[in-house]
Design a protein around this motif. Structure first.
Motif, PDB file in Angstrom:
ATOM      1  N   PRO A   1      -2.863  -3.070 -12.117  1.00  0.00           N
ATOM      2  CA  PRO A   1      -3.385  -4.461 -12.500  1.00  0.00           C
ATOM      3  C   PRO A   1      -2.614  -5.289 -13.571  1.00  0.00           C
ATOM      4  N   MET A   2      -2.563  -4.469 -14.661  1.00  0.00           N
ATOM      5  CA  MET A   2      -1.703  -5.196 -15.738  1.00  0.00           C
ATOM      6  C   MET A   2      -0.235  -5.093 -15.499  1.00  0.00           C
ATOM      7  N   LEU A   3       0.264  -4.003 -15.123  1.00  0.00           N
ATOM      8  CA  LEU A   3       1.752  -4.331 -14.564  1.00  0.00           C
ATOM      9  C   LEU A   3       2.136  -5.343 -13.573  1.00  0.00           C
ATOM     10  N   MET A   4       1.115  -5.430 -12.741  1.00  0.00           N
ATOM     11  CA  MET A   4       1.276  -6.411 -11.518  1.00  0.00           C
ATOM     12  C   MET A   4       1.281  -7.968 -12.323  1.00  0.00           C
TER      13      MET A   4
ATOM     14  N   ASP B   1       0.694  -1.164  -0.027  1.00  0.00           N
ATOM     15  CA  ASP B   1       0.103   0.105   0.001  1.00  0.00           C
ATOM     16  C   ASP B   1       0.953   1.410   0.079  1.00  0.00           C
ATOM     17  N   ILE B   2       0.429   2.426  -0.776  1.00  0.00           N
ATOM     18  CA  ILE B   2       0.972   3.654  -0.631  1.00  0.00           C
ATOM     19  C   ILE B   2       1.191   4.080   0.875  1.00  0.00           C
ATOM     20  N   ASP B   3       0.104   3.896   1.542  1.00  0.00           N
ATOM     21  CA  ASP B   3      -0.326   4.441   2.883  1.00  0.00           C
ATOM     22  C   ASP B   3       0.585   3.663   3.975  1.00  0.00           C
ATOM     23  N   GLU B   4       1.864   4.441   4.341  1.00  0.00           N
ATOM     24  CA  GLU B   4       2.634   3.778   5.011  1.00  0.00           C
ATOM     25  C   GLU B   4       2.096   3.723   6.507  1.00  0.00           C
ATOM     26  N   ASN B   5       1.552   4.602   7.003  1.00  0.00           N
ATOM     27  CA  ASN B   5       0.939   4.685   8.279  1.00  0.00           C
ATOM     28  C   ASN B   5      -0.029   3.817   8.525  1.00  0.00           C
ATOM     29  N   ALA B   6      -0.937   3.532   7.503  1.00  0.00           N
ATOM     30  CA  ALA B   6      -2.062   2.513   7.481  1.00  0.00           C
ATOM     31  C   ALA B   6      -1.244   1.234   7.534  1.00  0.00           C
TER      32      ALA B   6
ATOM     33  N   ASP C   1       3.832   2.155  -4.561  1.00  0.00           N
ATOM     34  CA  ASP C   1       3.288   2.902  -5.503  1.00  0.00           C
ATOM     35  C   ASP C   1       2.987   1.952  -6.688  1.00  0.00           C
ATOM     36  N   VAL C   2       1.679   1.559  -6.868  1.00  0.00           N
ATOM     37  CA  VAL C   2       1.385   0.686  -7.768  1.00  0.00           C
ATOM     38  C   VAL C   2       1.512   1.278  -9.282  1.00  0.00           C
ATOM     39  N   THR C   3       1.668   2.623  -9.106  1.00  0.00           N
ATOM     40  CA  THR C   3       1.706   3.204 -10.570  1.00  0.00           C
ATOM     41  C   THR C   3       3.439   3.450 -10.962  1.00  0.00           C
ATOM     42  N   ASN C   4       3.936   2.955 -10.159  1.00  0.00           N
ATOM     43  CA  ASN C   4       5.761   2.921 -10.475  1.00  0.00           C
ATOM     44  C   ASN C   4       6.101   1.336 -10.766  1.00  0.00           C
ATOM     45  N   GLU C   5       6.396   1.257 -12.139  1.00  0.00           N
ATOM     46  CA  GLU C   5       6.706  -0.206 -12.631  1.00  0.00           C
ATOM     47  C   GLU C   5       7.954  -0.485 -11.726  1.00  0.00           C
ATOM     48  N   GLN C   6       8.938   0.177 -11.631  1.00  0.00           N
ATOM     49  CA  GLN C   6      10.267  -0.215 -10.942  1.00  0.00           C
ATOM     50  C   GLN C   6      10.006  -0.587  -9.532  1.00  0.00           C
ATOM     51  N   GLN C   7       9.228   0.096  -8.779  1.00  0.00           N
ATOM     52  CA  GLN C   7       8.792  -0.360  -7.492  1.00  0.00           C
ATOM     53  C   GLN C   7       8.125  -1.821  -7.521  1.00  0.00           C
ATOM     54  N   ILE C   8       7.379  -1.937  -8.657  1.00  0.00           N
ATOM     55  CA  ILE C   8       6.575  -3.535  -8.612  1.00  0.00           C
ATOM     56  C   ILE C   8       7.714  -4.273  -8.846  1.00  0.00           C
ATOM     57  N   ILE C   9       8.543  -4.068  -9.846  1.00  0.00           N
ATOM     58  CA  ILE C   9       9.734  -4.993 -10.326  1.00  0.00           C
ATOM     59  C   ILE C   9      10.567  -5.518  -8.953  1.00  0.00           C
ATOM     60  N   SER C  10      10.880  -4.289  -8.163  1.00  0.00           N
ATOM     61  CA  SER C  10      11.764  -4.547  -6.919  1.00  0.00           C
ATOM     62  C   SER C  10      11.026  -5.203  -5.949  1.00  0.00           C
ATOM     63  N   LEU C  11       9.546  -4.890  -5.551  1.00  0.00           N
ATOM     64  CA  LEU C  11       8.837  -5.925  -4.750  1.00  0.00           C
ATOM     65  C   LEU C  11       8.651  -7.358  -5.152  1.00  0.00           C
ATOM     66  N   ILE C  12       8.447  -7.490  -6.542  1.00  0.00           N
ATOM     67  CA  ILE C  12       8.468  -9.071  -6.644  1.00  0.00           C
ATOM     68  C   ILE C  12       9.847  -9.821  -6.743  1.00  0.00           C
ATOM     69  N   GLU C  13      10.816  -8.984  -6.928  1.00  0.00           N
ATOM     70  CA  GLU C  13      12.333  -9.638  -6.708  1.00  0.00           C
ATOM     71  C   GLU C  13      12.396  -9.885  -5.378  1.00  0.00           C
TER      72      GLU C  13
END
Length: 240
Positions: free
Chosen positions: A112-115, A33-38, A55-67
């Protein structure tokens, strides 16, 4: 469900939080989630859930998370694409800023497509699942909801397209919730009674369907959209 690893986007708030709590009873859940406090609040309530800021709109962040998931857990069994801009309303069409339109599509549809794209290698290894969260607004609208409605309609279509492309290794389904109560606001009796089932929905109504769709019992289900709305979209309503 034991040993399964599930990723829930938008998992620190609203329906996503409910899904994360529900699924954590039998599997390892990563709530992004983008909301860190939550996210910190979620983990304090339920230490079984892992939180990752994303941030689900940031493709590099998605790639890093999956790795990171691959390195830490070695597998991924399901992805729940729940992250969205929740407010369905936009400015009147003649005032609608293209930035707001593009932002709604980026979060609600492109993410969702990027994910799906970047989790595919791991999901193929486990014969995993994707569940997309749309909305009953994909088939009915109020005024000034063009961006949200279009993005949710796109999610339904993306679901059956992905199901065709990724099968038979990966199943892809969709849930379209109606009114799901996620806050502490006290509802009125009329709010409940306008629903054919006699009540407004709760997060477990959605989470339990997610749990079913990612289970082996749902192994013959793919490309489908499940409307969970207490029957509201089946009512014929005219002003008297």
């Amino acid at each position: 469900m034991e040993n399964k690893v599930v990723l829930v986007t938008g998992g620190a708030n609203g329906i996503g939080k409910g899904i994360a709590h529900y699924l954590s009873k039998g599997m390892l859940v990563i709530a992004a989630d983008i909301d860190e406090n939550a996210g910190f609040e979620l983990v304090s309530e339920n230490p079984l859930v892992r939180f990752k800021q994303l941030d689900v709109t940031n493709e590099q962040q998605i790639i890093s998370l999956i790795e990171e998931i691959k390195y830490q857990h070695g597998r991924l069994d399901a992805v729940i694409n729940n992250a969205a801009i929740a407010d369905p309303y936009n400015a009147p069409l003649h005032e609608l800023d293209i930035y707001d339109w593009n932002k709604a599509l980026a979060v609600n549809l492109t993410a969702p497509m990027l994910m799906a794209k970047h989790t595919l290698p791991l999901l193929k290894e486990t014969n995993g699942c994707i569940v997309n969260i749309a909305s009953t607004r994909y088939l009915q609208s109020e005024k000034n909801t063009e961006a949200y409605s279009a993005s949710k309609g796109g999610i339904v279509s993306l679901t059956h397209a992905l199901a065709s492309s990724l099968g038979p290794e990966v199943r892809v389904n969709c849930i379209s919730p109606g009114w799901i109560h996620t806050s502490d606001e006290v509802l009125r009796e009329v709010d409940h009674l306008q629903h054919p089932v006699g009540r407004v929905g709760n997060v477990d109504d959605i989470a339990s369907m997610v749990g079913y769709l990612i289970s082996k019992e749902a192994g013959f289900i793919t490309g489908q959209n499940f409307v969970i709305d207490g029957g509201m979209t089946k009512k014929m309503i005219y002003s008297e």
